[in-house]
Scaffold this active site. Sequence first.
Site, PDB file in Angstrom:
ATOM      1  N   SER A  60       0.752  -9.813  -0.131  1.00 24.72           N
ATOM      2  CA  SER A  60       0.478  -8.376  -0.132  1.00 24.72           C
ATOM      3  C   SER A  60       0.727  -7.670   1.194  1.00 24.72           C
ATOM      4  O   SER A  60       0.865  -6.456   1.223  1.00 24.72           O
ATOM      5  CB  SER A  60      -0.965  -8.122  -0.568  1.00 24.72           C
ATOM      6  N   LYS A 109       0.798  -1.225   0.000  1.00 27.96           N
ATOM      7  CA  LYS A 109       0.000   0.000   0.000  1.00 27.96           C
ATOM      8  C   LYS A 109       0.831   1.274   0.000  1.00 27.96           C
ATOM      9  O   LYS A 109       0.356   2.352  -0.398  1.00 27.96           O
ATOM     10  CB  LYS A 109      -0.933   0.003   1.216  1.00 27.96           C
TER      11      LYS A 109
END
Length: 505
Positions: free
Chosen positions: A305, A51
């Site tokens: 992720s 992110k």
Amino acid sequence: MMQRYIRKILEAQVYDVAIETPLEEARGLSERTGNHVLLKREDEQPVYSFKIRGAYNRMAQLTPEERARGVITASAGNHAQGVANAARFLGVKATIVMPKTTPDVKVTNVRRLGGKAVLHGDAFDDARVYAEKLMEEKGLTYIPPYDDPDVIAGQGTVAMEMLRQHTGKIDAIFVPVGGGGLIAGIAAYVKYLRPETKVIGVESNESACLALAMEKGRRAILPQVGIFADGVAVAQIGKYTWEICKDHVDEVITVSVDEICAAVKDIFDDTRSVTEPAGALAVAGLKKYVAREKCEGKTLIAINSGANVNFDRLRHIAERSELGEKREMLIAARIPERPGAFKEFCKVLGNRNITEFNYRYSDSDSAIVFAGVQIRKNNDGRDELLAELNEALDEVTDLTDNEMAKLHIRYMVGGHKPSSCGDEAIYRFEFPERPGALMKFLNTLGGRWNISMFHYRNHGAAFGRVLVGMEVPKKERAEVRKYLNELGYTWFDETENEAYQLFLG
């Protein structure tokens, strides 16, 4: 549109704060699946999540006036850390609104990075609405977590790195999906340069908003979102991300909580790193794809992720990983109530290891046994054991896929309701887990109907689970349902659940 995104990805500013993460072979997964499995290690970013790429790229585009006023965002945690880290680097004040259910490790890290963490609501959409309200009141600039061209472009640099790191053929790339920023960026870049490579989204079956949109052919809102995989707990796919995904994502695979937990263990076995549930989605989807397609010799990439997981949650993940890996089976069986009966039951199991065994005296003739049994890692082992048990015993029930049995019954087997108890109704509840939440639940439940059974167990997760039995005459059941709907908690009527009927009814 695609050329515009390619240019934005190539020009994205991410490496002031992000790193180029490695693309590593997962040897264990490769051997077990018969394919060449590679892991893109976004869990190794400075904030342990991809992110940071999109957050910084978006904030790098701010005007001097916007930087001076400050920024705000809403996030379930990983985007929040990316914004806080980017803000610290750029000298910008950042306010981050996070759901109250956000894991502590993410809240703590936001504050450590200099961001102002504001906890509001029980889910991402609650936090987003409040963040937009503060944005209007204070003149702040909103940094979207996924639905923004610059955010998408920042996430697309993951694909740029992968194609540079592996120049050979790539058969499929598996991407976790929440609001769609990561998969949109990857699909835009990969499909432009290597259209033959499949881009496959992977979602939790508790928050499959892209799968819903694919099914309907348009963006739609999920009526309910589960938050076990909090990093992807989004009710609707983004507007910008959908414009890319609808044409360039090959398919979406949904996976269960058990399959996610098994994938966390798989990644740990190969890398000795512990991903968060959302971070393991891609591996879970990859395994499901291989099992479905029965493919061998393919080059498959899964994106790890993120790794922002509360340590306490690992207990629940560990408990469910064996079920997700199809290595354990839960069964209920009726055996005679006499000496030697348990030995005979074990003899039927053969050399399979018993992982759990619970029973309660029922009557002088028989007893109901709850058992966990290790099986071979495939459904054939499950079917084989069931066949053997059915041949030797009068009554056997497979509870491996029974959520109530896995969450509650296995911990509270203790006999049926006493004859003095009236009509009993069973309800299962889920509510946001935070200080005082259980007491609020008890106070809200009230005292109109007598509680005949109550079970609560903290799993170290973002939500609590309660199983309640209440003495409710059948003619009042509709009134109870109306009352429960007004409580505002997610609830399920489990009165007819076979696990309840066998052990508690």
